[in-house]
Design a protein around this motif. Structure first.
Motif, PDB file in Angstrom:
ATOM      1  N   GLU A   9       0.859  -1.191   0.000  1.00 18.43           N
ATOM      2  CA  GLU A   9       0.000   0.000   0.000  1.00 18.43           C
ATOM      3  C   GLU A   9       0.890   1.234   0.000  1.00 18.43           C
ATOM      4  O   GLU A   9       1.960   1.218   0.627  1.00 18.43           O
ATOM      5  N   GLY A  53      -6.136   1.034   6.720  1.00 21.80           N
ATOM      6  CA  GLY A  53      -6.973   0.328   7.701  1.00 21.80           C
ATOM      7  C   GLY A  53      -7.192  -1.106   7.248  1.00 21.80           C
ATOM      8  O   GLY A  53      -6.973  -1.441   6.077  1.00 21.80           O
ATOM      9  N   TYR A  63     -21.497  -6.448  18.144  1.00 23.35           N
ATOM     10  CA  TYR A  63     -20.032  -6.402  18.084  1.00 23.35           C
ATOM     11  C   TYR A  63     -19.542  -5.048  18.587  1.00 23.35           C
ATOM     12  O   TYR A  63     -20.013  -4.005  18.145  1.00 23.35           O
ATOM     13  N   GLU A  88     -15.752  -3.077  19.450  1.00 23.59           N
ATOM     14  CA  GLU A  88     -14.300  -3.191  19.437  1.00 23.59           C
ATOM     15  C   GLU A  88     -13.706  -2.626  20.730  1.00 23.59           C
ATOM     16  O   GLU A  88     -13.999  -1.480  21.090  1.00 23.59           O
ATOM     17  N   LYS A  89     -12.915  -3.410  21.426  1.00 21.57           N
ATOM     18  CA  LYS A  89     -12.218  -3.012  22.662  1.00 21.57           C
ATOM     19  C   LYS A  89     -13.084  -2.095  23.546  1.00 21.57           C
ATOM     20  O   LYS A  89     -12.746  -0.946  23.801  1.00 21.57           O
ATOM     21  N   ASN A  99     -13.170 -11.658  18.983  1.00 21.45           N
ATOM     22  CA  ASN A  99     -12.812 -11.796  17.566  1.00 21.45           C
ATOM     23  C   ASN A  99     -11.345 -12.226  17.459  1.00 21.45           C
ATOM     24  O   ASN A  99     -10.452 -11.559  17.972  1.00 21.45           O
ATOM     25  N   ASP A 157     -13.188  -3.924  11.859  1.00 22.43           N
ATOM     26  CA  ASP A 157     -13.964  -4.156  13.083  1.00 22.43           C
ATOM     27  C   ASP A 157     -15.023  -3.070  13.318  1.00 22.43           C
ATOM     28  O   ASP A 157     -16.217  -3.318  13.226  1.00 22.43           O
ATOM     29  N   LYS A 185       1.647  -9.262  19.929  1.00 21.95           N
ATOM     30  CA  LYS A 185       2.010  -7.844  19.832  1.00 21.95           C
ATOM     31  C   LYS A 185       3.373  -7.573  20.472  1.00 21.95           C
ATOM     32  O   LYS A 185       3.954  -6.526  20.238  1.00 21.95           O
TER      33      LYS A 185
HETATM   34  N1  LIG Z   1      -2.054  -3.784   5.235  1.00 22.79           N
HETATM   35  C1  LIG Z   1      -2.550  -3.204   6.309  1.00 22.79           C
HETATM   36  N2  LIG Z   1      -2.700  -3.923   7.419  1.00 22.79           N
HETATM   37  C2  LIG Z   1      -3.235  -3.294   8.490  1.00 22.79           C
HETATM   38  C3  LIG Z   1      -3.596  -1.947   8.491  1.00 22.79           C
HETATM   39  N3  LIG Z   1      -4.072  -1.636   9.715  1.00 22.79           N
HETATM   40  C4  LIG Z   1      -4.009  -2.767  10.448  1.00 22.79           C
HETATM   41  N4  LIG Z   1      -3.499  -3.772   9.700  1.00 22.79           N
HETATM   42  C5  LIG Z   1      -3.295  -5.170  10.089  1.00 22.79           C
HETATM   43  O1  LIG Z   1      -4.578  -5.644  10.418  1.00 22.79           O
HETATM   44  C6  LIG Z   1      -4.530  -6.486  11.560  1.00 22.79           C
HETATM   45  C7  LIG Z   1      -5.417  -5.892  12.664  1.00 22.79           C
HETATM   46  O2  LIG Z   1      -4.747  -4.775  13.199  1.00 22.79           O
HETATM   47  P1  LIG Z   1      -5.511  -3.593  13.971  1.00 22.79           P
HETATM   48  O3  LIG Z   1      -6.533  -3.001  13.064  1.00 22.79           O
HETATM   49  O4  LIG Z   1      -4.448  -2.721  14.527  1.00 22.79           O
HETATM   50  O5  LIG Z   1      -6.336  -4.283  15.111  1.00 22.79           O
HETATM   51  P2  LIG Z   1      -5.843  -5.060  16.441  1.00 22.79           P
HETATM   52  O6  LIG Z   1      -5.605  -4.130  17.555  1.00 22.79           O
HETATM   53  O7  LIG Z   1      -4.754  -6.021  16.073  1.00 22.79           O
HETATM   54  O8  LIG Z   1      -7.157  -5.878  16.784  1.00 22.79           O
HETATM   55  C8  LIG Z   1      -7.807  -6.634  15.778  1.00 22.79           C
HETATM   56  O9  LIG Z   1      -7.426  -7.980  15.896  1.00 22.79           O
HETATM   57  C9  LIG Z   1      -7.812  -8.650  17.120  1.00 22.79           C
HETATM   58  C10 LIG Z   1      -7.357 -10.076  17.021  1.00 22.79           C
HETATM   59  O10 LIG Z   1      -5.963 -10.114  17.048  1.00 22.79           O
HETATM   60  C11 LIG Z   1      -9.339  -8.576  17.291  1.00 22.79           C
HETATM   61  O11 LIG Z   1      -9.739  -9.145  18.541  1.00 22.79           O
HETATM   62  C12 LIG Z   1      -9.800  -7.139  17.232  1.00 22.79           C
HETATM   63  O12 LIG Z   1     -11.209  -7.143  17.266  1.00 22.79           O
HETATM   64  C13 LIG Z   1      -9.314  -6.457  15.962  1.00 22.79           C
HETATM   65  O13 LIG Z   1      -9.979  -6.968  14.838  1.00 22.79           O
HETATM   66  C14 LIG Z   1      -3.053  -6.624  11.930  1.00 22.79           C
HETATM   67  O14 LIG Z   1      -2.563  -7.791  11.313  1.00 22.79           O
HETATM   68  C15 LIG Z   1      -2.421  -5.382  11.309  1.00 22.79           C
HETATM   69  O15 LIG Z   1      -1.072  -5.616  10.939  1.00 22.79           O
HETATM   70  C16 LIG Z   1      -3.413  -1.195   7.287  1.00 22.79           C
HETATM   71  O16 LIG Z   1      -3.683  -0.011   7.189  1.00 22.79           O
HETATM   72  N5  LIG Z   1      -2.879  -1.875   6.236  1.00 22.79           N
END
Ligand SMILES: Nc1nc2c(ncn2[C@@H]2O[C@H](COP(=O)(O)OP(=O)(O)O[C@H]3O[C@H](CO)[C@@H](O)[C@H](O)[C@@H]3O)[C@@H](O)[C@H]2O)c(=O)[nH]1
Length: 415
Positions: free
Chosen positions: A90, A95, A172, A174-175, A185, A236, A262
């Motif tokens: 990207e 997101g 649903y 989120e956090k 999830n 989410d 993480k």
């Molecule tokens: N390519 C890309 N990947 C992204 C982007 N933003 C986030 N990701 C990827 O998308 C996934 C989700 O990341 P986040 O959106 O930061 O959410 P999170 O804090 O990890 O929580 C999500 O995952 C949990 C499970 O591990 C869920 O429990 C929670 O509901 C949520 O969906 C990760 O693998 C992250 O690397 C983006 O802009 N571009």
């Protein structure tokens, strides 16, 4: 392209380098999705799980790392698994849903009937084959892998309520700040291509709201400060939350292991979970005393074939040793990840630690952990090319790359 045949495309969200990440000491020079867990890159585990899905035609990794960082890996994994794996970069973060939508034309070139979408930073058994069957039975637009966790932990994730009979996703959040449910999830999804319409609707709605509010420059300024650009869509909050209770999304419960990766502490824990998983699904991947020239192996251990282990070393449980590592006589390794080109000299001990690429540990040294933080052991992490001199003890420290430790240290961050 024949669109009548059932075809599956897998998409793994790998994100990108972020400032201040908790993985920093290890990801300064290396993308987190390629960090080895049980001897295989983090992203390798979901890819091999996808390979078990019948009619898988393509795997895409989507992120905002430089393409060259993934070039070698995607070409070798494509050859190994005999399925095309491509990295898509990207130009900026869109997101978790926006990133998928950004590449919709490319993804739809294969005319897939289903899209498997996976977060890269989760560790589980990826029960995709059974989940896929359930998804087809439910007949909705999407199915989410979910798991029960303790009520104290749930608010770190997306909390949800699902119909106990039909498995429909009813609610649903989120956090959430206040407790909703201990069902969370897992970041593993199966969608029909209708997911693209759902993302597009959010994007269009955002654009229209922005146009409407562009009344006065002051109001527009306030609006811009609290919203995202129309092409930034979170799976989410922006998709799952509003579609809950509309008979479009369903859940599939896993009772197997699941963790989010993480922090380096979690990578050590997940490495042990994957080693235990290998123990039951592909024990040939694990080391035994025959292939480590009779050194003692305890429990689940991975040793790269190019690593050299002295016969008097004792290794395990939960140890993963990467390429070209040299492990000297009398060395003891417990619960640790030893990365490429590391040298561990005679009688050194490494416990509850991660030793970065090209580091060297002197004779009779100890790399170890003591005490807990938030219920987790304070492990020691040595970044790339750290030298620990003979007889030095390093306890619960984070050491950034290229440092030399000449004296013993405890609970320090060494920059
Ligand atoms: N390519 C890309 N990947 C992204 C982007 N933003 C986030 N990701 C990827 O998308 C996934 C989700 O990341 P986040 O959106 O930061 O959410 P999170 O804090 O990890 O929580 C999500 O995952 C949990 C499970 O591990 C869920 O429990 C929670 O509901 C949520 O969906 C990760 O693998 C992250 O690397 C983006 O802009 N571009």
């Amino acid at each position: 392209m024949d669109c009548l045949v059932e075809k599956v495309v897998a998409v793994i969200m790998v994100g990108g380098p972020t400032i201040g990440t908790r993985f920093r000491s290890l990801s300064l020079t290396f993308p987190k999705p390629l960090f080895p867990l049980a001897g295989q890159p983090m992203v390798h585990h979901p890819i091999t799980a996808c390979k078990k899905i019948p009619n898988l035609v393509q795997v895409y990794l989507i992120g905002f790392y430089e393409e060259r960082e993934f070039a070698l890996y995607v070409s070798s994994i494509s050859n190994e698994l005999k399925v095309s794996v491509r990295y898509l970069k990207e130009d900026k973060p869109h997101g978790s849903a926006g990133a998928l939508y950004n590449f919709r034309d490319l993804i739809m070139e294969d005319c897939p009937s289903h899209i498997i979408l996976l977060n890269c930073d989760v560790c589980c058994s990826f029960p995709l084959v059974d989940m896929f069957e359930a998804h087809k039975r439910y007949g909705g637009m999407g199915t989410i892998l979910v798991i029960k966790v303790s009520a104290e932990l749930a608010n770190q994730f997306g909390e949800l309520v699902s119909d106990p009979v039909t498995n429909e996703l009813l609610h649903y959040t989120e956090k959430p700040e206040t407790f909703v449910s201990d069902l969370i999830n897992c970041g593993v999804y199966i969608f029909t291509p209708d997911i693209f319409t759902a993302i597009q609707n959010v994007s269009v709605q955002r654009q229209e709201e922005a146009n409407l509010r562009r009344v006065s420059s002051l109001e527009a300024l306030h609006f811009a400060a609290r919203t995202f650009p129309s092409d930034f869509v979170r799976l989410d909050q922006d998709i799952l939350s509003p579609l809950a209770g509309k008979k479009q999304l369903y859940t599939y419960n896993t009772v197997d292991f699941w963790e989010q990766i993480k922090t380096p502490e979690m990578s050590l824990k997940c490495s042990s979970l994957y080693l235990a998983h290998f123990h039951s699904i592909s024990p040939s991947l694990l080391a035994n005393s025959n292939d480590t020239k009779k050194s003692t192996i305890v429990g689940d251990v991975f040793v790269h074939p190019s690593a050299k282990i002295h016969p008097t070393a004792k290794i395990g449980p939960n140890v993963s040793i990467s390429a070209n590592a040299r492990i000297g006589s009398g060395v003891r390794l417990v619960n640790c990840i030893i990365l490429d080109d590391v040298e561990i000299k005679e009688n050194a001990v490494v416990m509850h630690s991660i030793v970065g690429w090209k580091s060297s540990i002197g004779k009779w040294s100890r790399i170890q952990a003591e005490g807990e933080c938030n219920g987790q052991l304070r492990i020691t992490i040595l970044g790339e090319a750290v030298a620990v001199e003979d007889e030095v003890v390093v306890t619960s420290c984070i050491v950034l790359p290229n440092n030399t430790l000449t004296i013993s240290v405890q609970e320090e961050i060494i920059l």
